[in-house]
Design an enzyme around this catalytic site. Structure first.
Site, PDB file in Angstrom:
ATOM      1  N   GLN A  33      49.246   4.979 -13.300  1.00 36.46           N
ATOM      2  CA  GLN A  33      48.282   4.917 -14.231  1.00 36.46           C
ATOM      3  C   GLN A  33      48.874   4.213 -15.597  1.00 36.46           C
ATOM      4  O   GLN A  33      49.512   4.965 -15.982  1.00 36.46           O
ATOM      5  CB  GLN A  33      47.301   5.796 -14.376  1.00 36.46           C
ATOM      6  CG  GLN A  33      46.086   5.681 -15.506  1.00 36.46           C
ATOM      7  CD  GLN A  33      45.071   6.887 -15.623  1.00 36.46           C
ATOM      8  OE1 GLN A  33      45.654   7.600 -16.202  1.00 36.46           O
ATOM      9  NE2 GLN A  33      43.958   7.056 -14.941  1.00 36.46           N
ATOM     10  N   SER A  69      49.791  22.300 -26.468  1.00 30.38           N
ATOM     11  CA  SER A  69      49.148  23.600 -26.127  1.00 30.38           C
ATOM     12  C   SER A  69      47.614  23.445 -26.535  1.00 30.38           C
ATOM     13  O   SER A  69      47.025  24.038 -25.946  1.00 30.38           O
ATOM     14  CB  SER A  69      49.794  24.672 -26.857  1.00 30.38           C
ATOM     15  OG  SER A  69      49.650  24.362 -28.412  1.00 30.38           O
ATOM     16  N   HIS A 113      44.424   2.138 -17.473  1.00 36.79           N
ATOM     17  CA  HIS A 113      43.176   3.438 -18.317  1.00 36.79           C
ATOM     18  C   HIS A 113      42.561   2.710 -19.338  1.00 36.79           C
ATOM     19  O   HIS A 113      42.905   2.444 -20.295  1.00 36.79           O
ATOM     20  CB  HIS A 113      44.141   4.546 -18.669  1.00 36.79           C
ATOM     21  CG  HIS A 113      43.157   5.700 -19.064  1.00 36.79           C
ATOM     22  ND1 HIS A 113      42.198   5.773 -19.224  1.00 36.79           N
ATOM     23  CD2 HIS A 113      43.878   7.027 -18.996  1.00 36.79           C
ATOM     24  CE1 HIS A 113      41.651   7.012 -19.437  1.00 36.79           C
ATOM     25  NE2 HIS A 113      42.682   7.893 -19.137  1.00 36.79           N
ATOM     26  N   GLY A 114      41.235   2.522 -18.758  1.00 36.71           N
ATOM     27  CA  GLY A 114      40.277   1.719 -19.785  1.00 36.71           C
ATOM     28  C   GLY A 114      39.191   2.717 -20.056  1.00 36.71           C
ATOM     29  O   GLY A 114      37.947   2.411 -20.540  1.00 36.71           O
ATOM     30  N   TYR A 118      40.478   6.212 -25.157  1.00 34.11           N
ATOM     31  CA  TYR A 118      42.017   5.855 -25.405  1.00 34.11           C
ATOM     32  C   TYR A 118      41.813   4.217 -25.813  1.00 34.11           C
ATOM     33  O   TYR A 118      41.121   3.643 -26.134  1.00 34.11           O
ATOM     34  CB  TYR A 118      43.044   6.349 -24.387  1.00 34.11           C
ATOM     35  CG  TYR A 118      43.028   7.624 -23.991  1.00 34.11           C
ATOM     36  CD1 TYR A 118      43.491   8.350 -25.141  1.00 34.11           C
ATOM     37  CD2 TYR A 118      42.278   8.344 -22.934  1.00 34.11           C
ATOM     38  CE1 TYR A 118      43.431   9.637 -25.276  1.00 34.11           C
ATOM     39  CE2 TYR A 118      42.368   9.380 -22.789  1.00 34.11           C
ATOM     40  CZ  TYR A 118      42.957  10.238 -23.648  1.00 34.11           C
ATOM     41  OH  TYR A 118      42.858  11.881 -23.596  1.00 34.11           O
ATOM     42  N   ARG A 205      27.056  11.500 -16.107  1.00 35.18           N
ATOM     43  CA  ARG A 205      26.985  12.987 -16.696  1.00 35.18           C
ATOM     44  C   ARG A 205      28.188  13.832 -17.317  1.00 35.18           C
ATOM     45  O   ARG A 205      27.816  14.676 -17.865  1.00 35.18           O
ATOM     46  CB  ARG A 205      26.656  13.816 -15.157  1.00 35.18           C
ATOM     47  CG  ARG A 205      27.844  13.825 -14.266  1.00 35.18           C
ATOM     48  CD  ARG A 205      27.548  14.422 -13.031  1.00 35.18           C
ATOM     49  NE  ARG A 205      28.681  14.347 -12.006  1.00 35.18           N
ATOM     50  CZ  ARG A 205      28.371  14.489 -10.673  1.00 35.18           C
ATOM     51  NH1 ARG A 205      27.300  15.049 -10.388  1.00 35.18           N
ATOM     52  NH2 ARG A 205      29.642  14.827 -10.045  1.00 35.18           N
ATOM     53  N   GLY A 257      39.600  15.523  -9.221  1.00 33.43           N
ATOM     54  CA  GLY A 257      40.936  15.997 -10.308  1.00 33.43           C
ATOM     55  C   GLY A 257      40.946  17.274 -10.216  1.00 33.43           C
ATOM     56  O   GLY A 257      42.129  17.675  -9.697  1.00 33.43           O
ATOM     57  N   ARG A 258      40.161  18.028 -10.889  1.00 34.74           N
ATOM     58  CA  ARG A 258      40.339  19.480 -10.799  1.00 34.74           C
ATOM     59  C   ARG A 258      40.547  20.192  -9.670  1.00 34.74           C
ATOM     60  O   ARG A 258      41.429  21.143  -9.418  1.00 34.74           O
ATOM     61  CB  ARG A 258      39.053  20.328 -11.435  1.00 34.74           C
ATOM     62  CG  ARG A 258      39.073  19.813 -12.935  1.00 34.74           C
ATOM     63  CD  ARG A 258      37.844  20.173 -13.344  1.00 34.74           C
ATOM     64  NE  ARG A 258      36.605  19.494 -12.769  1.00 34.74           N
ATOM     65  CZ  ARG A 258      35.354  19.938 -12.422  1.00 34.74           C
ATOM     66  NH1 ARG A 258      35.107  20.975 -13.163  1.00 34.74           N
ATOM     67  NH2 ARG A 258      34.406  19.323 -11.874  1.00 34.74           N
TER      68      ARG A 258
END
Length: 301
Positions: A33, A69, A113-114, A118, A205, A257-258
């Site tokens: 990516q 962090s 990555h659009g 960013y 969402r 992802g998670r």
């Protein structure tokens, strides 16, 4: 941003080679990516303390900075430098070089990555982009930079090795749009004409980074407009919901992802309908190479 890998030098290419080979050895397909943070940064992270770049010179108003962090001592977002047209050409070339480097490192392709507010998204969204030249104003002008990046990379490595991630409905990093439906469909149609491998879109969402909301908005119009592989992401954690989305024709693939972070053997768990590890959000943005990344147990454990 801190603790971010790169692919703009030969040293980066050589460091990536064994990682890519490791993924290929177990049958994986590996896309790199390509991400530029744009104004989501601070002068202290920039060469010679320069301002971060963007489509605009407006700083981010939401000062919750997640680089490193993410604590109270984290640097705040700096006022960005508005790119000139000549500088935009240079950034497009930087994306092209990064894609070529990814191929030299052995990656199978690249994803632009659009999304998420960013750099590329900062050109598309009218809440951010206040330009009056050919890269601002109309929807077509605001999407010019993203599509020129896609075209440059496609010319370099082949459109069949290119994907793009979008989040037209999201307002991440103070980056919303007044007409996300039109933005999403325009980009989907344009990317389809360019013939890229896939379009990867965040669900409506997910208007914030960590929170799902109820909405009637849908990706159906984008799904219809894009003729290649359509991937959806955002808020998925359960196998059955993802299966339903695919069975109903809403997407070709669902990205996790998670769930993948917390479950290194996620495909096996899905096949067996086994319980999942719960993720620990407090370890998402640390600089520890182990904690939160390689310390979740496998099912066999």
């Amino acid at each position: 941003m801190p603790n971010t890998p790169g692919i703009w030098t030969k040293e980066h290419v050589e460091a990536w080679r064994p990682i890519v080979e490791g993924v290929h050895e177990v049958g994986g397909i590996f896309f790199c990516q390509l991400w530029h943070s744009g104004r989501v940064s601070n002068t202290s992270f920039q060469p010679n303390g320069r301002s971060p770049i963007s489509s605009t010179d407006k700083p981010i108003l939401n000062q919750q900075f997640i680089g490193g962090s993410g604590g109270e001592d984290s640097p705040q977002y700096s006022t960005p430098h508005r790119l000139t047209i000549q500088e935009i050409s240079g950034v497009i070339n930087d994306f092209r070089i990064a894609a070529r480097n990814a191929m030299e490192a052995g990656f199978d392709g690249v994803e632009i990555h659009g999304a998420n507010g960013y750099l590329v998204d900062q050109f598309m969204k009218d809440q951010v982009n206040d330009r009056t030249d050919r890269y601002g104003g109309s929807l077509e002008n605001r999407c010019r930079f993203p599509l020129e990046v896609v075209q440059a990379i496609s010319n370099e490595i082949g459109c069949e090795r290119v994907g793009m991630r979008l989040s037209p409905f999201a307002n991440y990093n103070d980056s919303g749009d007044s007409d996300p439906h039109s933005l999403g469909v325009f980009m989907a149609e344009s990317l389809s004409h360019l013939g890229i491998a896939y379009c990867h879109v965040i669900e409506p969402r997910m208007v914030t980074q960590f929170e799902k909301v109820k909405t009637r908005d849908s990706l159906a119009s984008m799904r219809k407009a894009f003729k290649g592989t359509f991937i959806v992401a955002g808020g998925y954690y359960e196998r059955d919901e993802a299966n339903r989305v695919i069975e109903d024709g809403e997407a070709d693939l669902v990205a996790f992802g998670r769930a993948f972070l917390a479950n290194p053997d996620l495909p096996k768990r899905f096949r067996l309908n086994a319980p999942l590890n719960m993720y620990d959000r407090s370890t998402f943005y640390t600089d520890d190479p182990v904690v939160g990344y390689t310390d979740y147990p496998f099912l066999d454990d």
